[in-house]
Design a protein around this motif. Structure first.
Motif, PDB file in Angstrom:
ATOM      1  N   TRP A  68      -1.333  -6.834  -2.043  1.00 21.61           N
ATOM      2  CA  TRP A  68      -0.038  -6.204  -2.038  1.00 21.61           C
ATOM      3  C   TRP A  68      -0.338  -5.754  -0.633  1.00 21.61           C
ATOM      4  CZ3 TRP A  68       2.756  -3.789  -7.051  1.00 21.61           C
ATOM      5  CH2 TRP A  68       2.636  -4.308  -8.054  1.00 21.61           C
ATOM      6  N   GLY A  69      -1.493  -4.043  -0.574  1.00 21.14           N
ATOM      7  CA  GLY A  69      -1.501  -3.545   0.856  1.00 21.14           C
ATOM      8  C   GLY A  69      -1.249  -3.863   2.033  1.00 21.14           C
ATOM      9  N   SER A  70      -2.137  -5.923   2.150  1.00 22.54           N
ATOM     10  CA  SER A  70      -1.583  -6.631   3.014  1.00 22.54           C
ATOM     11  C   SER A  70      -0.436  -6.906   3.635  1.00 22.54           C
ATOM     12  CB  SER A  70      -3.016  -7.400   3.513  1.00 22.54           C
ATOM     13  OG  SER A  70      -4.142  -7.466   2.555  1.00 22.54           O
ATOM     14  N   THR A  71       0.098  -6.925   2.459  1.00 20.48           N
ATOM     15  CA  THR A  71       1.555  -7.365   2.861  1.00 20.48           C
ATOM     16  C   THR A  71       2.594  -6.022   3.101  1.00 20.48           C
ATOM     17  OG1 THR A  71       1.468  -9.255   1.036  1.00 20.48           O
ATOM     18  CG2 THR A  71       3.950  -7.922   1.810  1.00 20.48           C
ATOM     19  N   LEU A 109       2.882   7.586   2.450  1.00 21.51           N
ATOM     20  CA  LEU A 109       2.820   6.396   3.490  1.00 21.51           C
ATOM     21  C   LEU A 109       3.854   7.305   5.108  1.00 21.51           C
ATOM     22  CD1 LEU A 109       4.640   3.466   1.396  1.00 21.51           C
ATOM     23  CD2 LEU A 109       1.844   3.443   2.641  1.00 21.51           C
ATOM     24  N   VAL A 110       4.705   8.210   4.692  1.00 22.03           N
ATOM     25  CA  VAL A 110       5.496   8.962   5.341  1.00 22.03           C
ATOM     26  C   VAL A 110       4.504   9.897   6.540  1.00 22.03           C
ATOM     27  CG1 VAL A 110       7.669  10.533   5.660  1.00 22.03           C
ATOM     28  CG2 VAL A 110       7.837   8.274   4.029  1.00 22.03           C
ATOM     29  N   GLY A 111       3.893  10.721   5.112  1.00 21.63           N
ATOM     30  CA  GLY A 111       2.491  11.117   5.792  1.00 21.63           C
ATOM     31  C   GLY A 111       1.309  11.425   5.686  1.00 21.63           C
ATOM     32  N   ARG A 112       0.653  10.844   4.748  1.00 25.42           N
ATOM     33  CA  ARG A 112      -0.864  10.195   5.537  1.00 25.42           C
ATOM     34  C   ARG A 112      -1.173  10.068   4.230  1.00 25.42           C
ATOM     35  NH1 ARG A 112      -5.700  13.630   8.867  1.00 25.42           N
ATOM     36  NH2 ARG A 112      -5.792  14.741   7.074  1.00 25.42           N
ATOM     37  N   TYR A 113      -2.569   9.321   3.598  1.00 22.90           N
ATOM     38  CA  TYR A 113      -3.136   9.117   2.551  1.00 22.90           C
ATOM     39  C   TYR A 113      -3.921   9.793   3.275  1.00 22.90           C
ATOM     40  CZ  TYR A 113      -6.147   7.003  -1.262  1.00 22.90           C
ATOM     41  OH  TYR A 113      -6.884   7.493  -2.260  1.00 22.90           O
ATOM     42  N   ARG A 114      -5.612   8.601   3.156  1.00 20.52           N
ATOM     43  CA  ARG A 114      -7.049   9.156   3.519  1.00 20.52           C
ATOM     44  C   ARG A 114      -6.971   9.615   5.405  1.00 20.52           C
ATOM     45  NH1 ARG A 114     -11.216   8.511   0.602  1.00 20.52           N
ATOM     46  NH2 ARG A 114     -10.929   7.420  -1.156  1.00 20.52           N
ATOM     47  N   HIS A 115      -6.267   8.756   6.057  1.00 20.28           N
ATOM     48  CA  HIS A 115      -6.388   8.771   6.941  1.00 20.28           C
ATOM     49  C   HIS A 115      -5.280   9.626   8.555  1.00 20.28           C
ATOM     50  CE1 HIS A 115     -10.346   6.990   6.489  1.00 20.28           C
ATOM     51  NE2 HIS A 115      -9.841   5.263   5.853  1.00 20.28           N
ATOM     52  N   PHE A 151      -3.324  -0.178   1.545  1.00 22.99           N
ATOM     53  CA  PHE A 151      -1.916  -0.145   3.077  1.00 22.99           C
ATOM     54  C   PHE A 151      -3.207   0.222   3.919  1.00 22.99           C
ATOM     55  CE2 PHE A 151       0.403   2.667   4.845  1.00 22.99           C
ATOM     56  CZ  PHE A 151       1.320   1.946   5.754  1.00 22.99           C
ATOM     57  N   GLU A 152      -3.628   1.169   3.935  1.00 20.35           N
ATOM     58  CA  GLU A 152      -4.374   2.012   5.309  1.00 20.35           C
ATOM     59  C   GLU A 152      -5.186   0.933   5.974  1.00 20.35           C
ATOM     60  OE1 GLU A 152      -5.477   6.207   4.664  1.00 20.35           O
ATOM     61  OE2 GLU A 152      -3.756   6.414   5.140  1.00 20.35           O
ATOM     62  N   ALA A 153      -6.704   0.641   5.092  1.00 17.68           N
ATOM     63  CA  ALA A 153      -7.386  -0.619   5.395  1.00 17.68           C
ATOM     64  C   ALA A 153      -7.026  -1.885   6.060  1.00 17.68           C
ATOM     65  CB  ALA A 153      -8.892  -1.213   3.914  1.00 17.68           C
ATOM     66  N   ALA A 154      -5.720  -2.500   5.538  1.00 19.87           N
ATOM     67  CA  ALA A 154      -5.741  -3.730   6.141  1.00 19.87           C
ATOM     68  C   ALA A 154      -3.935  -3.230   7.636  1.00 19.87           C
ATOM     69  CB  ALA A 154      -4.307  -3.545   5.198  1.00 19.87           C
ATOM     70  N   LEU A 155      -3.970  -1.736   8.098  1.00 17.21           N
ATOM     71  CA  LEU A 155      -3.331  -1.393   9.481  1.00 17.21           C
ATOM     72  C   LEU A 155      -4.485  -1.662  10.724  1.00 17.21           C
ATOM     73  CD1 LEU A 155      -2.174   2.198   8.205  1.00 17.21           C
ATOM     74  CD2 LEU A 155      -1.025   0.334   8.396  1.00 17.21           C
ATOM     75  N   PRO A 156      -3.384  -2.588  11.260  1.00 19.42           N
ATOM     76  CA  PRO A 156      -4.262  -2.446  12.567  1.00 19.42           C
ATOM     77  C   PRO A 156      -5.289  -1.533  13.374  1.00 19.42           C
ATOM     78  CG  PRO A 156      -1.834  -3.088  13.035  1.00 19.42           C
ATOM     79  CD  PRO A 156      -2.094  -2.681  11.459  1.00 19.42           C
ATOM     80  N   ALA A 157      -6.113  -1.909  13.767  1.00 18.49           N
ATOM     81  CA  ALA A 157      -6.951  -0.800  14.393  1.00 18.49           C
ATOM     82  C   ALA A 157      -6.419   0.780  15.407  1.00 18.49           C
ATOM     83  CB  ALA A 157      -8.233  -0.813  15.264  1.00 18.49           C
ATOM     84  N   THR A 158      -4.916  -0.763  16.167  1.00 24.58           N
ATOM     85  CA  THR A 158      -4.266   0.672  16.612  1.00 24.58           C
ATOM     86  C   THR A 158      -3.858   1.860  15.970  1.00 24.58           C
ATOM     87  OG1 THR A 158      -3.197  -0.774  17.200  1.00 24.58           O
ATOM     88  CG2 THR A 158      -3.463  -0.677  18.673  1.00 24.58           C
ATOM     89  N   LEU A 159      -3.484   1.179  14.643  1.00 23.18           N
ATOM     90  CA  LEU A 159      -2.173   2.671  14.219  1.00 23.18           C
ATOM     91  C   LEU A 159      -3.234   3.813  13.245  1.00 23.18           C
ATOM     92  CD1 LEU A 159       0.604   0.039  13.103  1.00 23.18           C
ATOM     93  CD2 LEU A 159       0.303   1.787  14.758  1.00 23.18           C
ATOM     94  N   ARG A 160      -4.431   2.972  12.674  1.00 23.94           N
ATOM     95  CA  ARG A 160      -5.265   4.150  11.789  1.00 23.94           C
ATOM     96  C   ARG A 160      -6.339   4.302  12.650  1.00 23.94           C
ATOM     97  NH1 ARG A 160      -9.464   0.476   9.945  1.00 23.94           N
ATOM     98  NH2 ARG A 160      -8.509  -1.722  10.601  1.00 23.94           N
ATOM     99  N   ARG A 161      -5.715   5.295  13.023  1.00 22.37           N
ATOM    100  CA  ARG A 161      -6.801   6.843  13.435  1.00 22.37           C
ATOM    101  C   ARG A 161      -8.520   7.358  12.583  1.00 22.37           C
ATOM    102  NH1 ARG A 161      -1.725   7.795  15.759  1.00 22.37           N
ATOM    103  NH2 ARG A 161      -2.135   9.240  14.658  1.00 22.37           N
ATOM    104  N   VAL A 162      -9.418   7.076  11.876  1.00 22.93           N
ATOM    105  CA  VAL A 162      -9.493   7.574  11.073  1.00 22.93           C
ATOM    106  C   VAL A 162     -10.228   8.796  11.225  1.00 22.93           C
ATOM    107  CG1 VAL A 162     -12.285   6.827  10.134  1.00 22.93           C
ATOM    108  CG2 VAL A 162     -10.951   4.948  10.525  1.00 22.93           C
TER     109      VAL A 162
END
Ligand SMILES: O=C(CO)[C@@H](O)[C@H](O)[C@H](O)[C@H](O)COP(=O)(O)O
Length: 191
Positions: A27-30, A60-66, A179-190
């Motif tokens: 589900w997270g990947s989808t 999702l609108v704010g952020r979860y971990r990252h 979800f956050e793990a499946a995001l493309p790196a460009t959208l995921r700022r750890v």
């Protein structure tokens, strides 16, 4: 019920949730794919499940971990004026279906949370979502139940409603992890 009995009941439901890890990862990947392609998540539930629907959309609108880009997600239960007007004018069974008919598009995902899987407004919401071609994911208590049958995919859990509700909050967070793990790196700022 004693506190010990309550916690033992929750442990049983959480054990069953662990078996659902592959589904939550999928589900997270989808979800990552659909939301980055411009889709949106619509969530709904009643009572405690309404709070969980809002919790999911807030992550999702704010952020979860990252720290990362915001994504489009709406909790239909928290649209106070829409909910009260639709309930008043069309009946409570229509409060989600009418909003889904208004907002949902074929690439969207509709997440419906219920402990019984029998709330009429969620069943109507699932039918409305399927009509527009949106994907319906249900989180429910023990299956079979009518909502599980209407959904495209279901995460059903055993146990008392209180434990199902508690474990569903864990499922919401696990979905956000995936979800956050499946995001493309460009959208995921750890951070
Ligand atoms: O929080 C609780 C019970 O834990 C209640 O508010 C509960 O959410 C409400 O009774 C809901 O109406 C139950 O709906 P559902 O889970 O059966 O779809």
């Amino acid at each position: 019920m004693s506190v010990e009995k309550h916690l033992n009941g929750l442990a049983g439901t959480l054990t069953a949730l662990r078996d659902q890890a592959p589904r939550l990862t999928r589900w997270g990947s989808t979800l990552a794919r659909r939301l980055t392609e411009g889709g949106r998540l619509l969530a709904a539930g009643n009572g405690g499940s309404a709070a969980e629907a809002q919790h999911l959309t807030a992550e999702l609108v704010g952020r979860y971990r990252h720290d990362r880009a915001p994504f489009s997600a709406l909790a239909l239960c928290s649209e106070t004026s829409s909910v009260t007007a639709i309930a008043n004018d069309y009946g409570y069974d229509q409060v989600f279906a009418r909003q889904i008919a208004a907002h949902a598009r074929p690439r969207d995902i509709v997440v419906l949370l219920s402990t019984s899987g029998r709330s009429a407004n969620l069943l109507e919401g699932a039918r409305a979502a399927r009509k527009v071609g949106a994907q319906v994911w249900a989180l429910t208590g023990p299956a079979p139940n009518p909502l599980a049958e209407l959904a495209d995919d279901v995460l059903d859990l055993p146990g008392d409603p209180c434990h199902v509700q508690e474990a569903q909050l864990v499922a919401v967070h696990a979905l956000c992890e995936a979800f956050e793990a499946a995001l493309p790196a460009t959208l995921r700022r750890v951070s």
